[in-house]
Design a protein around this motif. Structure first.
Motif: not given
Length: 112
Positions: A14-15, A18-19, A76-77, A80
């Motif tokens: 997930r991290q 997320e980046k 999650v996205v 963004k």
């Protein structure tokens, strides 16, 4: 792999997701959809050939992947994706239409 490592893996994934920048995040979301939708057509072919149990199981699996995996990925996205102007406009339009449809189909108190 230890139990602790298995528990940490989804959080690490997930991290990493997320980046990602906005457009790669969109691509990550599109990949499962691009894989599952053609699979649904293949499942329909199998069901049409008389393999209805295989078709039903395949369709349930395809919808489960589509629903759960893409729902998780979208959560999650989404931050963004909302930085992409055309996506943000489209999402706001979709949510407004959904709310409008929900308001029209929800019974109002006192209107029997």
């Amino acid at each position: 792999m230890t139990a602790a490592a298995r528990r940490q893996h989804p959080q690490g994934l997930r991290q990493q997701i997320e980046k990602l920048p906005p457009y790669p995040a969109l691509l990550i979301l599109a990949v499962p959809l691009a894989a599952v939708e053609p699979f649904k057509l293949v499942v329909i072919f199998f069901a049409g050939e008389g393999h209805w149990l295989t078709g039903a199981i395949g369709m349930i699996g395809a919808y489960a992947v589509s629903l759960f995996l893409t729902h998780w990925l979208f959560g999650v996205v989404k931050p963004k994706l909302m930085t992409i102007s055309w996506f943000a406009r489209g999402w706001r339009w979709f949510v407004a239409q959904r709310e409008k449809a929900w308001a029209e189909t929800t019974p109002r108190p006192g209107n029997d």
